[in-house]
Design a protein around this motif. Sequence first.
Motif, PDB file in Angstrom:
ATOM      1  N   GLY A 195       0.776  -1.224   0.000  1.00  0.00           N
ATOM      2  CA  GLY A 195       0.000   0.000   0.000  1.00  0.00           C
ATOM      3  C   GLY A 195       0.809   1.277   0.000  1.00  0.00           C
ATOM      4  N   LEU A 196       2.100   1.169  -0.188  1.00  0.00           N
ATOM      5  CA  LEU A 196       2.966   2.350  -0.243  1.00  0.00           C
ATOM      6  C   LEU A 196       3.477   2.514  -1.665  1.00  0.00           C
ATOM      7  CD1 LEU A 196       5.161   1.766   2.923  1.00  0.00           C
ATOM      8  CD2 LEU A 196       3.274   3.352   2.704  1.00  0.00           C
ATOM      9  N   TYR A 197       3.467   3.769  -2.139  1.00  0.00           N
ATOM     10  CA  TYR A 197       4.058   4.031  -3.446  1.00  0.00           C
ATOM     11  C   TYR A 197       5.549   4.246  -3.220  1.00  0.00           C
ATOM     12  CZ  TYR A 197       5.026   6.025  -7.996  1.00  0.00           C
ATOM     13  OH  TYR A 197       5.555   6.257  -9.234  1.00  0.00           O
ATOM     14  N   PRO A 198       6.410   3.409  -3.806  1.00  0.00           N
ATOM     15  CA  PRO A 198       7.831   3.419  -3.453  1.00  0.00           C
ATOM     16  C   PRO A 198       8.674   4.530  -4.095  1.00  0.00           C
ATOM     17  CG  PRO A 198       7.423   1.720  -5.068  1.00  0.00           C
ATOM     18  CD  PRO A 198       6.090   2.313  -4.719  1.00  0.00           C
ATOM     19  N   PHE A 199       8.101   5.324  -4.987  1.00  0.00           N
ATOM     20  CA  PHE A 199       8.869   6.363  -5.661  1.00  0.00           C
ATOM     21  C   PHE A 199       8.339   7.741  -5.275  1.00  0.00           C
ATOM     22  CE2 PHE A 199       8.676   2.632  -8.499  1.00  0.00           C
ATOM     23  CZ  PHE A 199      10.013   2.280  -8.476  1.00  0.00           C
ATOM     24  N   ASN A 200       9.103   8.772  -5.594  1.00  0.00           N
ATOM     25  CA  ASN A 200       8.686  10.159  -5.417  1.00  0.00           C
ATOM     26  C   ASN A 200       8.243  10.441  -3.978  1.00  0.00           C
ATOM     27  OD1 ASN A 200       8.253  12.785  -6.389  1.00  0.00           O
ATOM     28  ND2 ASN A 200       6.109  12.352  -6.850  1.00  0.00           N
ATOM     29  N   LYS A 201       8.955   9.848  -3.019  1.00  0.00           N
ATOM     30  CA  LYS A 201       8.651  10.017  -1.594  1.00  0.00           C
ATOM     31  C   LYS A 201       7.208   9.632  -1.257  1.00  0.00           C
ATOM     32  CE  LYS A 201      12.051  13.639  -1.011  1.00  0.00           C
ATOM     33  NZ  LYS A 201      12.312  15.018  -0.617  1.00  0.00           N
TER      34      LYS A 201
END
Length: 170
Positions: free
Chosen positions: A38-44
């Motif tokens: 559930g976390l987007y790993p790019f762009n903080k």
Amino acid sequence: MSPESPLRIYSRSRSDEVLTKLKKAMEAIEKDIQDNDGLYPFNKGKLSLAEVCRRASIHKITLQGEKHNTTTKVVVKEWLQNLNRSVVIGVKTVRKRVTASADEWRDRYFEIARKYNEMYAINIVSMQSELDKARSRIADLESENIALRVKLSVRGVSLIAGGESKKDIS
């Protein structure tokens, strides 16, 4: 109906190419989020229209054109709104989630290491037992070998050929 001009055909193919790139980027983003709990790993962890365009390898101005402004851009914005409801957003929240995940993986690592050490200890004891048995067997065979040599040296040397025993006179 008149045939389309080559310029119009080329224009349509470019638009189709933009749509294809955006769809692939959106699928890749969804997979990244799914793979990272559930976390987007790019762009903080921030997911925006510009980020989708970056992932699609198109310039964000592309969606400002008259062809995409009322169609493609609207669809991508709706997709982002739906996706942002399920994605963890915020630096503190993301940090807590990442820390919890790292702690979970650390605990898993330590549990695997503990089990490996237990198996290693059991294996060492088992191998030591087998080694002791083998050494004992070697000692028995060596003493038996010495006893047989003594018997042979007392009786004389005999050669064995073709199943028959012949005395060697020396």
